[in-house]
Write a protein that holds these residues in place. Structure first.
Motif, PDB file in Angstrom:
ATOM      1  N   HIS A  10      -7.693   1.938  -7.223  1.00 58.03           N
ATOM      2  CA  HIS A  10      -8.230   0.860  -7.018  1.00 58.03           C
ATOM      3  C   HIS A  10      -9.777   0.805  -6.456  1.00 58.03           C
ATOM      4  O   HIS A  10     -10.083  -0.121  -5.519  1.00 58.03           O
ATOM      5  CB  HIS A  10      -7.362  -0.223  -6.183  1.00 58.03           C
ATOM      6  N   CYS A  68     -12.903  -0.736  -6.857  1.00 60.20           N
ATOM      7  CA  CYS A  68     -13.304  -2.039  -7.676  1.00 60.20           C
ATOM      8  C   CYS A  68     -14.194  -1.804  -8.859  1.00 60.20           C
ATOM      9  O   CYS A  68     -15.435  -1.113  -8.602  1.00 60.20           O
ATOM     10  CB  CYS A  68     -13.844  -3.025  -6.822  1.00 60.20           C
ATOM     11  N   ASP A  70     -15.089   7.893   1.532  1.00 59.69           N
ATOM     12  CA  ASP A  70     -15.237   6.076   1.405  1.00 59.69           C
ATOM     13  C   ASP A  70     -16.333   5.823   2.478  1.00 59.69           C
ATOM     14  O   ASP A  70     -16.890   6.505   3.029  1.00 59.69           O
ATOM     15  CB  ASP A  70     -13.969   5.531   2.004  1.00 59.69           C
ATOM     16  N   ALA A  71     -16.921   4.829   1.769  1.00 56.75           N
ATOM     17  CA  ALA A  71     -18.131   4.372   2.518  1.00 56.75           C
ATOM     18  C   ALA A  71     -17.973   3.989   4.005  1.00 56.75           C
ATOM     19  O   ALA A  71     -18.798   4.113   5.028  1.00 56.75           O
ATOM     20  CB  ALA A  71     -18.754   3.067   1.808  1.00 56.75           C
ATOM     21  N   LEU A 127     -17.128   0.987  -9.825  1.00 54.97           N
ATOM     22  CA  LEU A 127     -16.834   2.097  -8.964  1.00 54.97           C
ATOM     23  C   LEU A 127     -15.723   3.280  -9.453  1.00 54.97           C
ATOM     24  O   LEU A 127     -16.078   4.390  -9.268  1.00 54.97           O
ATOM     25  CB  LEU A 127     -16.141   1.728  -7.597  1.00 54.97           C
ATOM     26  N   GLU A 135       2.385   1.717  -3.546  1.00 58.07           N
ATOM     27  CA  GLU A 135       1.174   1.853  -4.430  1.00 58.07           C
ATOM     28  C   GLU A 135       1.029   3.452  -4.323  1.00 58.07           C
ATOM     29  O   GLU A 135       0.738   4.234  -5.280  1.00 58.07           O
ATOM     30  CB  GLU A 135       0.011   1.162  -4.147  1.00 58.07           C
ATOM     31  N   GLN A 194     -19.046   8.240   4.041  1.00 63.72           N
ATOM     32  CA  GLN A 194     -20.112   8.081   2.858  1.00 63.72           C
ATOM     33  C   GLN A 194     -19.856   7.598   1.643  1.00 63.72           C
ATOM     34  O   GLN A 194     -18.760   7.841   1.048  1.00 63.72           O
ATOM     35  CB  GLN A 194     -20.808   9.482   2.870  1.00 63.72           C
ATOM     36  N   PRO A 195     -20.777   6.723   1.081  1.00 65.84           N
ATOM     37  CA  PRO A 195     -20.552   6.216  -0.360  1.00 65.84           C
ATOM     38  C   PRO A 195     -20.536   7.664  -1.399  1.00 65.84           C
ATOM     39  O   PRO A 195     -20.910   8.739  -1.006  1.00 65.84           O
ATOM     40  CB  PRO A 195     -21.974   5.686  -0.696  1.00 65.84           C
ATOM     41  N   ILE A 196     -19.652   7.406  -2.356  1.00 64.48           N
ATOM     42  CA  ILE A 196     -18.997   8.570  -3.194  1.00 64.48           C
ATOM     43  C   ILE A 196     -20.607   8.994  -3.955  1.00 64.48           C
ATOM     44  O   ILE A 196     -20.746  10.301  -4.374  1.00 64.48           O
ATOM     45  CB  ILE A 196     -18.337   8.209  -4.141  1.00 64.48           C
ATOM     46  N   GLN A 197     -21.460   8.020  -4.193  1.00 67.14           N
ATOM     47  CA  GLN A 197     -22.841   8.287  -4.789  1.00 67.14           C
ATOM     48  C   GLN A 197     -23.398   9.459  -4.159  1.00 67.14           C
ATOM     49  O   GLN A 197     -23.893  10.581  -4.333  1.00 67.14           O
ATOM     50  CB  GLN A 197     -23.535   7.353  -5.185  1.00 67.14           C
ATOM     51  N   GLU A 227       0.774  -1.244   0.060  1.00 66.03           N
ATOM     52  CA  GLU A 227      -0.006  -0.017  -0.053  1.00 66.03           C
ATOM     53  C   GLU A 227       0.680   1.347  -0.032  1.00 66.03           C
ATOM     54  O   GLU A 227       0.570   2.294  -0.561  1.00 66.03           O
ATOM     55  CB  GLU A 227      -0.903  -0.048   1.258  1.00 66.03           C
ATOM     56  N   CYS A 263     -13.125   6.819  -2.530  1.00 63.48           N
ATOM     57  CA  CYS A 263     -12.672   5.134  -2.174  1.00 63.48           C
ATOM     58  C   CYS A 263     -11.361   5.329  -1.732  1.00 63.48           C
ATOM     59  O   CYS A 263     -10.509   4.364  -2.074  1.00 63.48           O
ATOM     60  CB  CYS A 263     -12.832   4.304  -3.301  1.00 63.48           C
ATOM     61  N   GLY A 289     -10.143   4.359   1.193  1.00 60.62           N
ATOM     62  CA  GLY A 289      -9.748   3.447   2.226  1.00 60.62           C
ATOM     63  C   GLY A 289      -8.720   4.141   3.481  1.00 60.62           C
ATOM     64  O   GLY A 289      -9.277   5.071   3.990  1.00 60.62           O
ATOM     65  N   HIS A 290      -7.464   3.439   3.239  1.00 63.59           N
ATOM     66  CA  HIS A 290      -6.921   4.000   4.583  1.00 63.59           C
ATOM     67  C   HIS A 290      -6.140   5.414   4.497  1.00 63.59           C
ATOM     68  O   HIS A 290      -5.733   6.151   5.053  1.00 63.59           O
ATOM     69  CB  HIS A 290      -5.223   3.290   4.572  1.00 63.59           C
TER      70      HIS A 290
END
Ligand SMILES: C[S@@+](CC[C@H](N)C(=O)[O-])C[C@H]1O[C@@H](n2cnc3c(N)ncnc32)[C@H](O)[C@@H]1O
Length: 350
Positions: free
Chosen positions: A253, A255, A195-196, A258, A147, A225-228, A144, A169, A171-172
């Motif tokens: 990444h 997925c 991120d969700a 998304l 990346e 929160q979800p990106i939508q 990570e 999205c 993540g960390h």
């Protein structure tokens, strides 16, 4: 003899010219570029173009301080890179500047905080962050870290210095945090991570990085929160949203589809000046691409080509870049920038 030579030369020239002109007559016209309106911010507004690569390299060398060995194959490197950073550094010959040989974990201590007004270089910033993460056994894998670092280093000059970066999205959150850390002088920069779910590792990474790069305090916000939903809230804000803040959107990444949601968030809800994604999970992503294109180029390329044409239709200049394939086989970056009209488009419009 001389007359003969002149005659042969003349014949050749005439032949050459006639072949050339008949080819020119048969060559089809270039297809017209789509009519696009270039509105809002473009990257040329806030950043001089520099160091744009001239060729496409599918597995470039590492740019950052932490490298995976070129000698290990992908599958074995994948296993070993999925090791917590401090352990990876202890077990591999990483040649980092802050390590004394022979390696002893206890010998790695926190570096002193950097000072923004002293304009630390990108290399100093990355080395200090790495040292800090190793010293505190930060909850993140070597993969990570590589990346995020390589993605950041591939893009930092291309997306330049916008005033807002949205890491979708996230993540960390390390990627977005690196963009905040890498711009010490840009006091108005704010990084929004969306991120969700906010993982516990984010707060640990943020606090460790704030210790060495104090300027990132208050410059990073996590939106769980979800990106939508985030996209809808940005659209609802409409004109009250700060449209004066040129925005770059990044997404690593995210997925499958998304990644497409990230592109929609960037181009529609945020009217971003640039967007860069590192797609993954390609299954089903090329369904709308003609079968022959999928067969000839494979599903992954077909999906990214579809995305690139879609982005071009939205008025973006689109390019591809890569991070080293030792980190992941999903290493292609799709980068889109709103630019002032390029020469080719301008000529065609005349
Ligand atoms: C493979 S991870 C990538 C995380 C990070 N960008 C990285 O490169 O390590 C995908 C992330 O997408 C998030 N995610 C999944 N669906 C989402 C959605 N609808 N909105 C926002 N985030 C979502 C997950 O919680 C997860 O953190």
């Amino acid at each position: 003899m001389i007359r003969l030579a002149i005659l042969v030369l003349r014949a050749l020239c005439i032949g050459h010219l006639s072949i050339g002109s008949s080819l020119a007559m048969r060559a089809p016209d270039m297809p017209p570029l789509p009519e696009v309106s270039i509105s809002g911010h473009h990257t040329s507004d806030y950043t001089a173009k520099q160091n744009h690569p001239t060729s496409y390299v599918s597995s470039p060398s590492f740019k950052g301080p932490l490298k995976a060995s070129k000698t290990i194959g992908y599958s074995s490197s994948e296993v070993s890179l999925r090791t917590r950073l401090a352990q990876y550094v202890a077990e591999n010959d990483t040649n980092l500047p802050f390590l004394r040989k022979p390696f002893r974990s206890a010998s790695v201590t926190s570096p002193p905080p950097l000072v923004a007004s002293e304009r630390p270089s990108t290399q100093m910033i990355l080395n200090a962050i790495l040292q800090q993460l190793v010293a505190h056994n930060a909850p993140i894998d070597a993969k990570e870290v590589m990346e995020s670092t390589e993605f950041y280093l591939s893009l930092r000059k291309r997306i330049g210095a916008p005033l807002q970066i949205v890491d979708a999205c996230a993540g960390h959150g390390l990627t977005g945090l690196l963009f905040a850390a890498g711009n010490p002088g840009l006091q108005r920069l704010h990084v929004n991570l969306v991120d969700a779910r906010e993982p516990a590792s984010f707060a640990v990474l943020r606090d460790l990085m704030t210790d060495v790069c104090p300027w990132i305090r208050d410059r990073v916000t996590y939106h769980a929160q979800p990106i939508q939903e985030y996209a809808t809230s940005m659209r609802d804000k409409g004109t009250s949203r700060d449209r004066n803040a040129p925005t770059a959107v990044i997404g690593t990444h995210a997925c499958g589809s998304l990644t497409d949601e990230v592109l929609h968030l960037a181009t529609e809800a945020l009217e971003a000046a640039s967007v860069a994604v590192l797609p993954c999970c390609y299954t089903g992503m090329a369904k709308t691409v003609p079968y022959g294109v999928q067969r000839a180029h494979g599903v992954a390329w077909a999906a990214d080509l579809r995305r690139s044409f879609w982005l071009a239709e939205q008025g973006y200049h689109v390019d591809f870049a890569c991070i080293p394939s030792e980190i992941t086989p999903m290493n292609r970056i799709l980068i889109a920038e709103k630019r002032k009209m390029d020469k080719y488009t301008a000529q065609n419009k005349r």
